[in-house]
Enzyme design. Structure first.
Site, PDB file in Angstrom:
ATOM      1  N   LYS A  66     -58.174  44.699 141.003  1.00 43.03           N
ATOM      2  CA  LYS A  66     -57.826  45.949 141.681  1.00 43.03           C
ATOM      3  C   LYS A  66     -56.372  46.339 141.357  1.00 43.03           C
ATOM      4  O   LYS A  66     -55.627  45.547 140.773  1.00 43.03           O
ATOM      5  CB  LYS A  66     -58.042  45.766 143.187  1.00 43.03           C
ATOM      6  N   TYR A 106     -68.631  52.060 146.219  1.00 36.90           N
ATOM      7  CA  TYR A 106     -68.509  51.582 147.594  1.00 36.90           C
ATOM      8  C   TYR A 106     -69.424  52.368 148.537  1.00 36.90           C
ATOM      9  O   TYR A 106     -69.052  52.671 149.667  1.00 36.90           O
ATOM     10  CB  TYR A 106     -67.060  51.691 148.056  1.00 36.90           C
ATOM     11  N   PHE A 114     -62.294  53.013 157.709  1.00 34.86           N
ATOM     12  CA  PHE A 114     -61.199  52.568 156.843  1.00 34.86           C
ATOM     13  C   PHE A 114     -61.382  53.001 155.387  1.00 34.86           C
ATOM     14  O   PHE A 114     -60.515  52.747 154.548  1.00 34.86           O
ATOM     15  CB  PHE A 114     -61.038  51.039 156.904  1.00 34.86           C
ATOM     16  N   ARG A 142     -68.518  35.005 143.727  1.00 39.59           N
ATOM     17  CA  ARG A 142     -68.164  35.310 145.115  1.00 39.59           C
ATOM     18  C   ARG A 142     -67.429  34.132 145.748  1.00 39.59           C
ATOM     19  O   ARG A 142     -66.481  34.312 146.507  1.00 39.59           O
ATOM     20  CB  ARG A 142     -69.423  35.636 145.931  1.00 39.59           C
ATOM     21  N   THR A 148     -63.561  38.502 152.078  1.00 38.80           N
ATOM     22  CA  THR A 148     -62.910  39.810 151.915  1.00 38.80           C
ATOM     23  C   THR A 148     -61.454  39.797 152.379  1.00 38.80           C
ATOM     24  O   THR A 148     -60.579  40.354 151.721  1.00 38.80           O
ATOM     25  CB  THR A 148     -63.692  40.879 152.715  1.00 38.80           C
ATOM     26  N   ASN A 169     -56.695  42.988 148.574  1.00 36.61           N
ATOM     27  CA  ASN A 169     -57.343  41.708 148.276  1.00 36.61           C
ATOM     28  C   ASN A 169     -57.614  41.465 146.788  1.00 36.61           C
ATOM     29  O   ASN A 169     -58.431  40.620 146.410  1.00 36.61           O
ATOM     30  CB  ASN A 169     -58.607  41.517 149.127  1.00 36.61           C
ATOM     31  N   HIS A 172     -62.405  42.441 142.973  1.00 36.83           N
ATOM     32  CA  HIS A 172     -63.769  42.767 143.407  1.00 36.83           C
ATOM     33  C   HIS A 172     -64.748  41.863 142.678  1.00 36.83           C
ATOM     34  O   HIS A 172     -64.568  41.558 141.500  1.00 36.83           O
ATOM     35  CB  HIS A 172     -64.117  44.227 143.080  1.00 36.83           C
ATOM     36  N   GLU A 183     -73.653  48.195 139.767  1.00 35.19           N
ATOM     37  CA  GLU A 183     -72.225  48.400 139.513  1.00 35.19           C
ATOM     38  C   GLU A 183     -71.909  48.393 138.018  1.00 35.19           C
ATOM     39  O   GLU A 183     -71.075  49.178 137.541  1.00 35.19           O
ATOM     40  CB  GLU A 183     -71.422  47.314 140.238  1.00 35.19           C
TER      41      GLU A 183
HETATM   42  P1  IDP Z   1     -65.988  42.576 149.482  1.00 33.25           P
HETATM   43  O1  IDP Z   1     -64.994  43.213 148.531  1.00 33.25           O
HETATM   44  O2  IDP Z   1     -65.566  41.182 149.870  1.00 33.25           O
HETATM   45  O3  IDP Z   1     -67.408  42.646 148.988  1.00 33.25           O
HETATM   46  P2  IDP Z   1     -66.671  44.730 151.328  1.00 33.25           P
HETATM   47  O4  IDP Z   1     -67.053  44.543 152.763  1.00 33.25           O
HETATM   48  O5  IDP Z   1     -67.735  45.112 150.369  1.00 33.25           O
HETATM   49  O6  IDP Z   1     -65.920  43.413 150.864  1.00 33.25           O
HETATM   50  O7  IDP Z   1     -65.530  45.837 151.306  1.00 33.25           O
HETATM   51  C1  IDP Z   1     -65.113  46.412 150.096  1.00 33.25           C
HETATM   52  C2  IDP Z   1     -63.602  46.511 150.076  1.00 33.25           C
HETATM   53  O8  IDP Z   1     -63.174  47.397 151.096  1.00 33.25           O
HETATM   54  C3  IDP Z   1     -62.883  45.210 150.347  1.00 33.25           C
HETATM   55  O9  IDP Z   1     -62.776  44.374 149.217  1.00 33.25           O
HETATM   56  C4  IDP Z   1     -61.532  45.714 150.801  1.00 33.25           C
HETATM   57  O10 IDP Z   1     -60.729  46.111 149.694  1.00 33.25           O
HETATM   58  C5  IDP Z   1     -61.914  46.943 151.588  1.00 33.25           C
HETATM   59  N1  IDP Z   1     -62.067  46.675 153.032  1.00 33.25           N
HETATM   60  C6  IDP Z   1     -63.087  46.075 153.658  1.00 33.25           C
HETATM   61  N2  IDP Z   1     -62.880  45.996 154.983  1.00 33.25           N
HETATM   62  C7  IDP Z   1     -61.691  46.589 155.188  1.00 33.25           C
HETATM   63  C8  IDP Z   1     -60.902  46.846 156.372  1.00 33.25           C
HETATM   64  O11 IDP Z   1     -61.278  46.495 157.503  1.00 33.25           O
HETATM   65  N3  IDP Z   1     -59.701  47.455 156.195  1.00 33.25           N
HETATM   66  C9  IDP Z   1     -59.257  47.868 154.978  1.00 33.25           C
HETATM   67  N4  IDP Z   1     -59.968  47.657 153.857  1.00 33.25           N
HETATM   68  C10 IDP Z   1     -61.156  47.028 153.947  1.00 33.25           C
HETATM   69 MG    MG Z   2     -68.708  44.229 148.729  1.00 27.95          MG
END
Ligand code: IDP
Ligand code: MG
Length: 212
Positions: A66, A106, A114, A142, A148, A169, A172, A183
């Site tokens: 990212k 997404y 958010f 994963r 996450t 984070n 991805h 994807e």
């Molecule tokens: P993942 O990346 O671990 O699969 P997802 O739930 O698919 O997690 O969420 C996608 C992305 O959205 C996350 O990697 C993160 O960058 C962002 N994200 C998820 N939850 C939050 C939040 O509560 N606050 C801000 N960003 C979030």
């Molecule tokens: Mg995800």
């Protein structure tokens, strides 16, 4: 314009063929390119035992560094982890994600409160998108990436080592084989994925691993 092509054949078990007597695996969608892009290691083509090894089913996943990972010069370290694990890189590019592409990517969180923050984060700079290949690569990736929220991620995972906030984070990883297929089709064109035969294949997966 969003790239909507789904590479259904990409994630199907590989078709098999032979090149100069050695085992040869290929993307279905790239089969026409096999003569141009597959190469047989000398030791492999001269071996009488390797030509009888089974063709192994495998899978693919989408990994992206990212914008924070690019800005923080973490690209090399992240790629290194997947290489070190033994997975095979079959596609890679740097790009600036559009809002349309992101909302497709997404789509499961696009209605979350958010999401505007995620959109701003993910369009703030270039990303590195990659397709990695290997047995069980989706689930393994994963685990390598971690949960996450980096604050909850164990040391040793990418997020556990390089992040501590859910909104930054670093990386991805697709969360399922179906998600990976979708994807990959969003981020890559067919001709951006390359089949190649890696010389360490027989040393990273057991020969009997052919019934996935
Ligand atoms: P993942 O990346 O671990 O699969 P997802 O739930 O698919 O997690 O969420 C996608 C992305 O959205 C996350 O990697 C993160 O960058 C962002 N994200 C998820 N939850 C939050 C939040 O509560 N606050 C801000 N960003 C979030
Ligand atoms: Mg995800």
């Amino acid at each position: 314009m969003i790239q909507r092509r789904l590479f259904h054949r990409l994630l199907q078990p590989f078709s098999s063929g032979t090149t100069g007597g050695s085992r040869c695996v290929m993307f279905g969608l790239h089969s026409a390119m096999k003569d141009r892009h597959t190469s047989s290691p000398p030791s492999s083509s001269s071996s009488t035992t390797q030509s009888t090894l089974p063709v192994r089913a495998t899978e693919h996943t989408l990994i992206a560094v990212k914008p924070d990972g690019v800005q923080r010069r973490l690209v090399g370290q992240i790629i290194h982890r997947f290489e070190q694990r033994g997975f095979k890189l079959v596609g890679l590019k740097m790009m600036q994600a559009s809002e349309d592409l992101l909302s497709e990517h997404y789509r499961e969180i696009v209605k979350k409160p958010f999401y505007p923050l995620v959109r701003a984060y993910m369009t703030a700079g270039p990303v590195i998108v990659m397709v990695w290949e290997g047995s069980n690569v989706v689930q393994s990736s994963r685990k390598m990436v971690g949960p996450t929220n980096g604050a909850e991620a164990q040391a040793g995972t990418i997020r556990g080592d390089f992040s501590f906030h859910v909104g930054r984070n670093v990386v991805h990883a697709s969360d399922s084989t179906e998600g990976a297929q979708r994807e990959i089709g969003l981020w890559f064109q067919e001709n951006e994925l390359l089949n190649w035969e890696s010389c360490d294949q027989d040393w990273t997966i057991e020969a009997n691993e052919d019934k996935q």
